[in-house]
Design a protein around this motif. Structure first.
Motif, mmCIF file in Angstrom:
data_model
loop_
_atom_site.group_PDB
_atom_site.id
_atom_site.type_symbol
_atom_site.label_atom_id
_atom_site.label_comp_id
_atom_site.label_asym_id
_atom_site.label_seq_id
_atom_site.Cartn_x
_atom_site.Cartn_y
_atom_site.Cartn_z
ATOM 1 N N ALA A 176 10.619 4.799 0.614
ATOM 2 C CA ALA A 176 11.866 4.846 1.368
ATOM 3 C C ALA A 176 11.863 3.855 2.521
ATOM 4 O O ALA A 176 12.925 3.354 2.925
ATOM 5 N N ASP A 177 10.671 3.565 3.063
ATOM 6 C CA ASP A 177 10.567 2.598 4.157
ATOM 7 C C ASP A 177 10.541 1.156 3.650
ATOM 8 O O ASP A 177 10.446 0.219 4.445
ATOM 9 N N GLY A 178 10.591 0.974 2.324
ATOM 10 C CA GLY A 178 10.702 -0.362 1.764
ATOM 11 C C GLY A 178 9.400 -1.016 1.358
ATOM 12 O O GLY A 178 9.375 -2.204 1.029
ATOM 13 N N TYR A 179 8.314 -0.277 1.346
ATOM 14 C CA TYR A 179 7.018 -0.860 0.964
ATOM 15 C C TYR A 179 6.934 -1.028 -0.554
ATOM 16 O O TYR A 179 7.456 -0.207 -1.318
ATOM 17 N N THR A 180 6.242 -2.075 -0.984
ATOM 18 C CA THR A 180 6.014 -2.306 -2.413
ATOM 19 C C THR A 180 4.855 -1.437 -2.888
ATOM 20 O O THR A 180 4.109 -0.859 -2.080
ATOM 21 N N ILE A 184 1.767 -0.090 -0.592
ATOM 22 C CA ILE A 184 1.499 1.349 -0.515
ATOM 23 C C ILE A 184 0.053 1.632 -0.917
ATOM 24 O O ILE A 184 -0.656 2.425 -0.273
ATOM 25 N N ALA A 185 -0.403 0.955 -1.976
ATOM 26 C CA ALA A 185 -1.778 1.140 -2.439
ATOM 27 C C ALA A 185 -2.776 0.771 -1.347
ATOM 28 O O ALA A 185 -3.780 1.472 -1.124
ATOM 29 N N GLU A 186 -2.530 -0.327 -0.641
ATOM 30 C CA GLU A 186 -3.426 -0.764 0.438
ATOM 31 C C GLU A 186 -3.423 0.237 1.583
ATOM 32 O O GLU A 186 -4.464 0.532 2.175
ATOM 33 N N LYS A 187 -2.259 0.788 1.923
ATOM 34 C CA LYS A 187 -2.161 1.750 3.011
ATOM 35 C C LYS A 187 -2.874 3.059 2.685
ATOM 36 O O LYS A 187 -3.442 3.706 3.569
ATOM 37 N N THR A 190 -5.796 3.178 -2.379
ATOM 38 C CA THR A 190 -5.818 3.497 -3.805
ATOM 39 C C THR A 190 -5.362 2.274 -4.575
ATOM 40 O O THR A 190 -5.148 1.207 -3.996
ATOM 41 N N SER A 191 -5.212 2.404 -5.881
ATOM 42 C CA SER A 191 -4.818 1.251 -6.691
ATOM 43 C C SER A 191 -3.306 1.194 -6.867
ATOM 44 O O SER A 191 -2.604 2.204 -6.773
ATOM 45 N N LYS A 192 -2.823 0.008 -7.141
ATOM 46 C CA LYS A 192 -1.396 -0.206 -7.402
ATOM 47 C C LYS A 192 -0.957 0.616 -8.618
ATOM 48 O O LYS A 192 0.124 1.195 -8.627
ATOM 49 N N ARG A 193 -1.854 0.676 -9.647
ATOM 50 C CA ARG A 193 -1.534 1.419 -10.856
ATOM 51 C C ARG A 193 -1.354 2.907 -10.558
ATOM 52 O O ARG A 193 -0.479 3.566 -11.123
ATOM 53 N N THR A 194 -2.182 3.440 -9.648
ATOM 54 C CA THR A 194 -2.071 4.860 -9.279
ATOM 55 C C THR A 194 -0.750 5.135 -8.585
ATOM 56 O O THR A 194 -0.081 6.142 -8.856
ATOM 57 N N VAL A 195 -0.358 4.230 -7.696
ATOM 58 C CA VAL A 195 0.920 4.377 -6.992
ATOM 59 C C VAL A 195 2.075 4.364 -7.986
ATOM 60 O O VAL A 195 2.987 5.199 -7.931
#
Length: 230
Positions: A176-180, A184-187, A190-195
């Motif tokens: 909702a805050d506009g993160y990719t 989000i994964a970096e924050k 975790t992994s991008k795939r998990t997100v």
């Protein structure tokens, strides 16, 4: 033998298609109840006939699409200057907006040109008894559309609130805050795939079509709070 003293219904036909008028006229003249007192190809001619005819015209069968003055404007003019004359719209137009416009103009009936002889005769008598009449085909169509809207509304109002895990809510807030997905994964370490898996799972849970609809759903359900500027 007693003579029939019942007054015939005087009818004026207003349609720019000569063949249509001929067909309706020949049909009506089969019945002793009706008297076709005039024909016109547009609303202007119809108004002239209404003014000139000595014997009152009880009913006007009018098409909507006519040159010079259309059926809706004719209906308004009749209601203003000849309030005792009733109008039935006889049209090919089956959209509800035309039925609504006809009602607003003061029409007492709306028929599609596909009606059969029996329904045409019935509708005229109904309207002359101070009843409004919409042909069966059109009434069924309008009712079906109305019921479909009710079902959709009930379905939307009865949506079951979905429970999200704390991790899903974290991801939702960041979306909702506009993160990719990568951000989000970096924050969240975790992994991008998990997100992306969480995102797809939430879309599946709620039954919405995409991420934008997911956010809208969660705002409506109170899962997310709208961040308004101070």
């Amino acid at each position: 033998m007693a003579q029939n003293n019942l007054k015939k219904i005087n009818i004026l036909l207003a349609d720019d298609h000569h063949l249509v008028r001929d067909g309706i006229k020949s049909l009506l003249l089969k019945y002793n109840d009706f008297n076709v007192v005039g024909e016109s190809g547009n609303g202007v001619e119809a108004m002239e006939i209404l003014k000139a005819t000595e014997e009152p015209i009880d009913l006007v069968l009018a098409d909507i699409n006519m040159p010079e003055m259309n059926g809706l404007e004719l209906c308004k003019q009749i209601n203003e200057h000849h309030p005792k004359t009733k109008v039935i719209m006889l049209s090919m137009l089956d959209h509800e907006k035309y039925v609504s416009q006809a009602l607003q103009a003061g029409a007492k009936g709306y028929l599609l040109k596909s009606v059969n002889e029996e329904e045409l005769i019935f509708s005229i008598k109904q309207v002359m008894y101070n009843s409004f009449y919409v042909c069966a085909e059109l009434a069924y169509k309008l009712l079906s559309k109305s019921l479909m809207g009710v079902r959709i509304g009930v379905s939307q109002n009865q949506q079951v609130k979905v429970d999200f895990s704390s991790r899903e809510i974290e991801i939702l807030e960041l979306i909702a805050d506009g993160y990719t997905n990568l951000e989000i994964a970096e924050k969240l370490f975790t992994s991008k795939r998990t997100v992306e898996g969480h995102r797809l799972q939430m879309i599946s849970k709620t039954g919405v079509r995409n991420t934008a609809a997911l956010i809208k759903y969660c705002l409506i359900q109170g899962v997310l709070k709208a961040n308004l500027p101070d």
